[in-house]
Design a protein around this motif. Sequence first.
Motif, PDB file in Angstrom:
ATOM      1  N   LEU A  86       0.835  -1.205   0.000  1.00 51.41           N
ATOM      2  CA  LEU A  86       0.000   0.000   0.000  1.00 51.41           C
ATOM      3  C   LEU A  86       0.867   1.251   0.000  1.00 51.41           C
ATOM      4  O   LEU A  86       2.061   1.204   0.286  1.00 51.41           O
ATOM      5  N   GLU A  87       0.237   2.372  -0.295  1.00 56.99           N
ATOM      6  CA  GLU A  87       0.970   3.638  -0.279  1.00 56.99           C
ATOM      7  C   GLU A  87       1.478   3.948   1.127  1.00 56.99           C
ATOM      8  O   GLU A  87       2.607   4.368   1.316  1.00 56.99           O
ATOM      9  N   PHE A  88       0.614   3.728   2.148  1.00 55.09           N
ATOM     10  CA  PHE A  88       1.037   3.863   3.543  1.00 55.09           C
ATOM     11  C   PHE A  88       1.311   2.452   4.059  1.00 55.09           C
ATOM     12  O   PHE A  88       0.396   1.710   4.402  1.00 55.09           O
ATOM     13  N   GLN A  89       2.563   2.067   4.088  1.00 55.40           N
ATOM     14  CA  GLN A  89       2.961   0.683   4.335  1.00 55.40           C
ATOM     15  C   GLN A  89       2.946   0.339   5.821  1.00 55.40           C
ATOM     16  O   GLN A  89       3.342   1.146   6.654  1.00 55.40           O
ATOM     17  N   TYR A  90       2.491  -0.889   6.107  1.00 54.41           N
ATOM     18  CA  TYR A  90       2.520  -1.370   7.489  1.00 54.41           C
ATOM     19  C   TYR A  90       2.468  -2.891   7.516  1.00 54.41           C
ATOM     20  O   TYR A  90       2.096  -3.548   6.545  1.00 54.41           O
ATOM     21  N   LYS A  91       2.851  -3.446   8.678  1.00 49.91           N
ATOM     22  CA  LYS A  91       2.758  -4.876   8.945  1.00 49.91           C
ATOM     23  C   LYS A  91       1.898  -5.044  10.195  1.00 49.91           C
ATOM     24  O   LYS A  91       2.123  -4.371  11.196  1.00 49.91           O
TER      25      LYS A  91
END
Length: 200
Positions: A86-91
């Motif tokens: 995604l554009e705003f990356q996270y796990k």
Amino acid sequence: MNKLKTYQIKISIATASAVAILFVGCGDNYKRVGQEAATTIYPQGVARNFTLTYTEAKKEMSSLDSAETRVIAILKSPLNKDFDNLEFQYKEFPEGLQVDFFDEKNQKSVITADYGIIYSQTNLIDLQGNVVITAHDGKKLEAPQLYWDRKNKWIFTQEKFTYTNPEDGTIMDGEGMDFNREFTFFNAHKTYGLMTIKEN
């Protein structure tokens, strides 16, 4: 009779027109909002019984060097969802996580939480639900939510907390605090309740 038939035909046409307008006016042109309009987001990867080991080299290396490394952290979780696509990356760790981290002397401290999310671009970790940090020397911090800034090695919360220090036998309750990863600097914003002090 002619006038009556004409009148009935006009009434039939008017009725048919009114029904047609009613059906056209009742068309579904409602724009979906909120939950109905939410785009389904899929992770780029899902891992079960996830273990990730972070290491660092003991000295700075060039591209052709090889050197010894040391383990600085081990992250374990029953489930990891990777949204770095995604554009705003996270796990995300929806079933909880445990992080064992090691200092320069290889002393282990442990963080556990019911839920965790790592924001890849900001290096910020949001830990939620029964968050417990147990330092290598037995100091323990319990809170419903903590943020861990990995880049600056800084941990903070605005929530209520309980801090237990077995070295001096104290238990402190408070609200809002920040500290470094090693517990060598500790700043409680507000403390209250009972402070138990061990007598000699």
